[in-house]
Design a protein around this motif. Structure first.
Motif, mmCIF file in Angstrom:
data_model
loop_
_atom_site.group_PDB
_atom_site.id
_atom_site.type_symbol
_atom_site.label_atom_id
_atom_site.label_comp_id
_atom_site.label_asym_id
_atom_site.label_seq_id
_atom_site.Cartn_x
_atom_site.Cartn_y
_atom_site.Cartn_z
ATOM 1 N N UNK A 32 9.814 89.465 53.323
ATOM 2 C CA UNK A 32 10.129 90.880 53.142
ATOM 3 C C UNK A 32 11.631 91.070 53.299
ATOM 4 N N UNK A 33 12.215 91.849 52.398
ATOM 5 C CA UNK A 33 13.634 92.168 52.531
ATOM 6 C C UNK A 33 13.813 93.351 53.466
ATOM 7 N N UNK A 34 14.855 93.302 54.293
ATOM 8 C CA UNK A 34 15.123 94.377 55.248
ATOM 9 C C UNK A 34 16.547 94.866 55.027
ATOM 10 N N UNK A 35 16.685 96.134 54.681
ATOM 11 C CA UNK A 35 17.997 96.752 54.487
ATOM 12 C C UNK A 35 18.154 97.898 55.471
ATOM 13 N N UNK A 36 19.380 98.132 55.903
ATOM 14 C CA UNK A 36 19.698 99.295 56.721
ATOM 15 C C UNK A 36 20.654 100.153 55.898
ATOM 16 N N UNK A 37 20.289 101.408 55.693
ATOM 17 C CA UNK A 37 21.113 102.348 54.936
ATOM 18 C C UNK A 37 21.857 103.211 55.940
ATOM 19 N N UNK A 38 23.167 103.330 55.759
ATOM 20 C CA UNK A 38 24.029 104.071 56.670
ATOM 21 C C UNK A 38 24.597 105.324 55.997
ATOM 22 N N UNK A 67 21.066 113.825 47.808
ATOM 23 C CA UNK A 67 20.825 113.042 46.592
ATOM 24 C C UNK A 67 21.531 111.692 46.645
ATOM 25 N N UNK A 68 22.733 111.647 47.205
ATOM 26 C CA UNK A 68 23.464 110.385 47.319
ATOM 27 C C UNK A 68 22.781 109.416 48.275
ATOM 28 N N UNK A 69 22.219 109.953 49.346
ATOM 29 C CA UNK A 69 21.511 109.116 50.315
ATOM 30 C C UNK A 69 20.233 108.560 49.680
ATOM 31 N N UNK A 70 19.501 109.428 48.989
ATOM 32 C CA UNK A 70 18.275 108.998 48.316
ATOM 33 C C UNK A 70 18.593 107.924 47.272
ATOM 34 N N UNK A 71 19.670 108.116 46.526
ATOM 35 C CA UNK A 71 20.059 107.127 45.511
ATOM 36 C C UNK A 71 20.366 105.775 46.159
ATOM 37 N N UNK A 72 21.041 105.785 47.312
ATOM 38 C CA UNK A 72 21.362 104.530 48.001
ATOM 39 C C UNK A 72 20.084 103.844 48.495
ATOM 40 N N UNK A 73 19.152 104.619 48.999
ATOM 41 C CA UNK A 73 17.877 104.051 49.456
ATOM 42 C C UNK A 73 17.137 103.423 48.281
ATOM 43 N N UNK A 74 17.119 104.130 47.158
ATOM 44 C CA UNK A 74 16.441 103.600 45.973
ATOM 45 C C UNK A 74 17.112 102.324 45.472
ATOM 46 N N UNK A 75 18.455 102.287 45.486
ATOM 47 C CA UNK A 75 19.169 101.070 45.069
ATOM 48 C C UNK A 75 18.793 99.898 45.962
ATOM 49 N N UNK A 79 16.546 96.630 44.660
ATOM 50 C CA UNK A 79 17.440 95.492 44.418
ATOM 51 C C UNK A 79 16.625 94.205 44.340
ATOM 52 N N UNK A 80 17.091 93.308 43.505
ATOM 53 C CA UNK A 80 16.404 92.005 43.352
ATOM 54 C C UNK A 80 16.343 91.281 44.697
ATOM 55 N N UNK A 81 17.447 91.338 45.417
ATOM 56 C CA UNK A 81 17.504 90.757 46.764
ATOM 57 C C UNK A 81 17.972 91.868 47.704
ATOM 58 N N UNK A 82 17.227 92.130 48.756
ATOM 59 C CA UNK A 82 17.526 93.245 49.657
ATOM 60 C C UNK A 82 18.917 93.100 50.278
ATOM 61 N N UNK A 83 19.786 94.084 50.057
ATOM 62 C CA UNK A 83 21.090 94.033 50.724
ATOM 63 C C UNK A 83 20.920 94.289 52.220
ATOM 64 N N UNK A 84 21.711 93.634 53.021
ATOM 65 C CA UNK A 84 21.587 93.770 54.480
ATOM 66 C C UNK A 84 21.989 95.176 54.934
ATOM 67 N N UNK A 85 23.178 95.592 54.590
ATOM 68 C CA UNK A 85 23.712 96.886 55.017
ATOM 69 C C UNK A 85 24.151 97.664 53.789
ATOM 70 N N UNK A 86 23.773 98.935 53.722
ATOM 71 C CA UNK A 86 24.079 99.761 52.562
ATOM 72 C C UNK A 86 24.743 101.056 53.024
ATOM 73 N N UNK A 87 25.983 101.239 52.623
ATOM 74 C CA UNK A 87 26.654 102.511 52.862
ATOM 75 C C UNK A 87 26.334 103.411 51.673
ATOM 76 N N UNK A 88 26.335 104.693 51.901
ATOM 77 C CA UNK A 88 25.945 105.607 50.830
ATOM 78 C C UNK A 88 27.121 106.171 50.048
ATOM 79 N N UNK A 89 28.339 105.907 50.528
ATOM 80 C CA UNK A 89 29.538 106.375 49.826
ATOM 81 C C UNK A 89 30.597 105.279 49.862
ATOM 82 N N UNK A 90 31.608 105.439 49.030
ATOM 83 C CA UNK A 90 32.739 104.487 49.037
ATOM 84 C C UNK A 90 33.427 104.507 50.402
ATOM 85 N N UNK A 91 33.653 105.712 50.919
ATOM 86 C CA UNK A 91 34.280 105.835 52.234
ATOM 87 C C UNK A 91 33.430 105.128 53.289
ATOM 88 N N UNK A 92 32.110 105.277 53.195
ATOM 89 C CA UNK A 92 31.213 104.613 54.133
ATOM 90 C C UNK A 92 31.338 103.105 54.073
#
Length: 141
Positions: A32-38, A67-75, A79-92
């Motif tokens: 199982x892939x595990x990602x954390x969205x920030x 909407x930006x947070x939801x889009x990051x969660x969906x990405x 994803x083909x391979x679960x990203x470890x850490x996902x920021x929801x903005x460029x600044x993040x």
């Protein structure tokens, strides 16, 4: 990712979530892939009590649309391979990289930001910040 004073419970809960995600990766990560969205700050009623206490995150954290947070969660979820850490903005993404790779610099930025808010009187009405405001004013003498 940046350590903000007067937000200890908030910061601890995020760190606990990261530790839980790490434990999941060790336990089930081969299947199982595990990602954390920030997300940064999403304007919601959860912030009403801190604003009422005079501890608004205004000037420290920028609100971002749901909407930006939801889009990051969906990405992350698709994803083909679960990203470890996902920021929801460029600044993040920049803040996350800074906190991870240059924590001393991140600390200085946070201290400077908080000192600016204190000097501007942003936290003068916050009972929870009285000690910090007093120490800041004593240091400036």
């Amino acid at each position: 990712m940046l350590p903000l004073p007067l937000a200890a419970a908030y910061g601890v809960s995020k760190r606990a979530l990261v530790a839980y995600a790490d434990a999941l990766r060790h336990e089930v990560g081969t299947h199982v892939g595990v990602s954390v969205v920030y997300p940064s700050m999403v304007a919601s009623p959860i912030h009403d009590s801190t604003v009422a206490a005079g501890l608004s995150l205004s000037g420290v954290s920028r609100p971002e649309p749901v909407e930006g947070v939801v889009a990051a969660i969906l990405r992350a979820a698709t994803a083909r391979r679960a990203p470890r850490d996902v920021a929801t903005t460029r600044r993040g993404r920049i803040e996350m990289a800074l906190a991870r790779h240059a924590p001393a610099l991140a600390d200085r930025i946070v201290r400077r930001t908080v000192a600016g808010r204190l000097a501007a009187g942003d936290l003068d009405g916050a009972a929870l910040a009285e000690g910090m405001v007093r120490r800041h004013r004593q240091d400036r003498r």
